[in-house]
Design an enzyme around this catalytic site. Structure first.
Site, PDB file in Angstrom:
ATOM      1  N   SER A  81     -10.044  -0.451   6.982  1.00  0.00           N
ATOM      2  CA  SER A  81      -9.397  -0.213   5.747  1.00  0.00           C
ATOM      3  C   SER A  81      -8.625  -1.550   5.194  1.00  0.00           C
ATOM      4  O   SER A  81      -8.430  -1.702   3.875  1.00  0.00           O
ATOM      5  CB  SER A  81      -8.492   0.867   5.685  1.00  0.00           C
ATOM      6  OG  SER A  81      -9.276   1.739   5.524  1.00  0.00           O
ATOM      7  N   LYS A 141       0.930  -1.119   0.090  1.00  0.00           N
ATOM      8  CA  LYS A 141      -0.128   0.133  -0.024  1.00  0.00           C
ATOM      9  C   LYS A 141       0.792   1.371   0.036  1.00  0.00           C
ATOM     10  O   LYS A 141       1.985   1.125   0.825  1.00  0.00           O
ATOM     11  CB  LYS A 141      -0.986  -0.027   1.309  1.00  0.00           C
ATOM     12  CG  LYS A 141      -1.963   1.108   1.336  1.00  0.00           C
ATOM     13  CD  LYS A 141      -2.884   0.822   2.743  1.00  0.00           C
ATOM     14  CE  LYS A 141      -3.694   2.063   2.670  1.00  0.00           C
ATOM     15  NZ  LYS A 141      -4.850   1.728   3.894  1.00  0.00           N
ATOM     16  N   SER A 198      -9.704   2.063   2.928  1.00  0.00           N
ATOM     17  CA  SER A 198      -8.794   2.710   1.887  1.00  0.00           C
ATOM     18  C   SER A 198      -7.803   1.895   1.308  1.00  0.00           C
ATOM     19  O   SER A 198      -7.013   2.540   0.267  1.00  0.00           O
ATOM     20  CB  SER A 198      -7.986   3.758   2.928  1.00  0.00           C
ATOM     21  OG  SER A 198      -7.067   3.046   3.742  1.00  0.00           O
TER      22      SER A 198
END
Ligand code: GLN
Length: 484
Positions: free
Chosen positions: A175, A76, A151
């Protein structure tokens, strides 16, 4: 190659069936084919990936390779990666090449894994749909008109479309688990403090925790083995032994006591999702588990509490983005104030600004007691509910998200509707507990996630509970048709 589990990939690499360079190239080719449509990666680090793969191949030849040596992954874009853009999904950091690696990245590099690139995400991890990213929305591989969740939406889309075998994510309010649920993946948010936050760009420091987004519990266990552990550079990381998370995957579930919170099956839950979750829970009964209804009476406080605590902490964390030391700087500032105002005004997106405003307000003199302090008190009530429940049960189960993947644009004009996407995941972060989402079926062709919540440091137990289910079901093996 992209149908193999991490263990199978490891075996093939060690047997010399294919090299890490070949495997890495295979994924780079898939990224070239599919990423244009999905927008799952912000950066593809092709050259450094191939160099890491070559180094891994040398280790494999010399028999000095570990279990995950030579296996590619995606990070990420919230994890600092030395020499590679670390944008956090924001225009503010669109020019930020990190001078150092996050501890998670360092540990994964030391295990010999290969970084394919950095995945798209909501700006500074604020969002539940990946639509707040400066780099544009990510498409859900199961339906390109729908969101992958957020997210960590880029990591989830990447794994669902097999553009990497496994990825890292972070979870402040859901997330990892919510995108895992929306994309048919296995995602684990460990206990707060299990994994170092050093070099992981901070959103809400008392809630943020990293974890794996994977195709199975076994894969997640393998990556957690590398990610977990004490780090003296993170004062909130816990100095506690890291077990081999794969060692207990097959333990029997006979006698397991499962708690179902009434509050997780309320009118906000899509009835088809409720039915899917109930079927999954029946499967656990067939494995010898018993079910008990429990109550977490303060669940209703979780979303409002979170939306004081998280913005308060983000307003403080994001104050370092001031246009002076790194990140976006406006052109021709008149004076220092103009530099701050325009750099931040231009660099941050709408949702991030909304959070900074709310957080600054909640922390300001005269309001602190009414909001932040009150939220901390609610937080304690929420954790106490869990501790009360864990006196009688071993694990909590319920849905991960109230709906399946929603359409792109559906909730972008209504922040509160978006915030409710995390209604079942947020309380876990407020209490610092580990939580997991695993594939449990489909409603109208879209994946549904079953959430497991454990007591502190119960990661091994959660992975065991997830793995046993995955041995008797094949939901987690279902792939979106266009990416097979
Ligand atoms: N959706 C929640 C938020 O917008 C949680 C995000 C997260 O876990 N990073 O804050």
């Amino acid at each position: 190659m992209h149908h193999k589990s991490l263990s199978e990939l490891s075996l093939s690499l060690h047997n010399g069936e294919f090299s890490s360079v070949e495997l890495t190239q295979h994924y780079l080719d898939r990224i070239k084919t599919y990423n244009g449509k999905l927008n799952a990666y912000i950066t593809v680090s092709e050259d450094s990936a191939l160099a890491q793969a070559q180094a891994a191949d040398l280790q494999l030849q010399k028999n000095t390779a570990g279990k995950l040596t030579g296996i590619p992954l995606a990070h990420k874009d919230i994890f600092c990666t030395q020499g590679i853009l670390t944008s956090c999904g924001s225009k503010m950091l669109d020019n930020f090449i990190s001078p150092y690696n996050a501890t998670v990245v360092e540990k994964i590099n030391a295990a010999g894994m290969v970084t394919l690139g950095k995945t798209n995400m909501d700006e500074f991890a604020m969002g539940s749909s990946n639509e707040t990213s400066f780099y544009g929305a990510v498409k859900n591989p199961w339906d390109n008109n729908r969101v992958p969740g957020g997210s960590s939406g880029g990591s989830a889309a990447t794994i669902a479309a097999r553009l990497a075998p496994i990825a890292t994510g972070t979870d402040t309010g859901g997330s990892i688990r919510q995108p895992a649920s929306l994309c048919n993946l296995t995602g684990l948010k460990p206990t707060y403090g299990r994994i170092s936050r050093y070099g992981m760009i901070a959103f809400a420091s008392s809630l943020d925790q990293a974890g794996p987004i994977a195709n199975s519990a076994e894969d997640a266990a393998l990556l957690l083995n590398e990610m977990a552990g004490f780090d003296e550079r993170d004062s909130t990381s816990v100095d506690r032994d890291v077990p081999d998370y794969t060692a207990t995957l097959n333990d029997s579930l006979a006698g397991l006591k499962i708690g179902l919170p009434t509050e997780f099956f309320d009118e906000g839950l899509d009835p088809n999702i409720a039915a899917t979750i109930e079927t999954a829970i029946k499967a656990y009964e067939s494995l010898g588990a018993t079910i008990k209804e429990i109550t977490l009476p303060n669940t209703g406080l979780a979303v409002p509490t979170y939306y004081v605590v998280a913005p308060a902490e983000c307003s403080s964390n994001l104050s370092r983005m001031d246009g002076v030391r790194f990140g976006h700087r406006c052109d021709d500032p008149k004076d220092l104030l103009d530099l701050y105002q325009r750099s931040r005004g231009e660099g941050f997106g709408e949702e991030v600004k909304r959070r900074i405003m709310i957080g600054t307000y909640a922390l300001s003199a005269g309001y602190y007691d009414a909001y932040y302090l009150k939220a901390q008190q609610c937080r304690r009530l929420i954790s106490d509910d869990f501790q009360q429940a864990f006196k009688d049960i071993d694990v909590i189960m319920g849905p991960t998200a109230p709906t399946t993947a929603f359409k792109l644009g559906d909730k972008t004009d209504d922040p509160v509707a978006m915030y409710l996407a995390d209604i079942y995941t947020i309380s876990t972060n407020l209490a610092g507990l580990p939580g997991m989402s695993i594939p449990a079926g489909f409603v109208d062709g879209l994946p549904v996630g079953l959430q497991l919540i454990g007591n502190y440091f119960d990661e091994a137990k959660l992975l065991n509970i997830a793995h046993r289910y995955q041995q008797m079901t094949d939901w987690h093996q279902q792939m979106p048709a266009a990416y097979k």
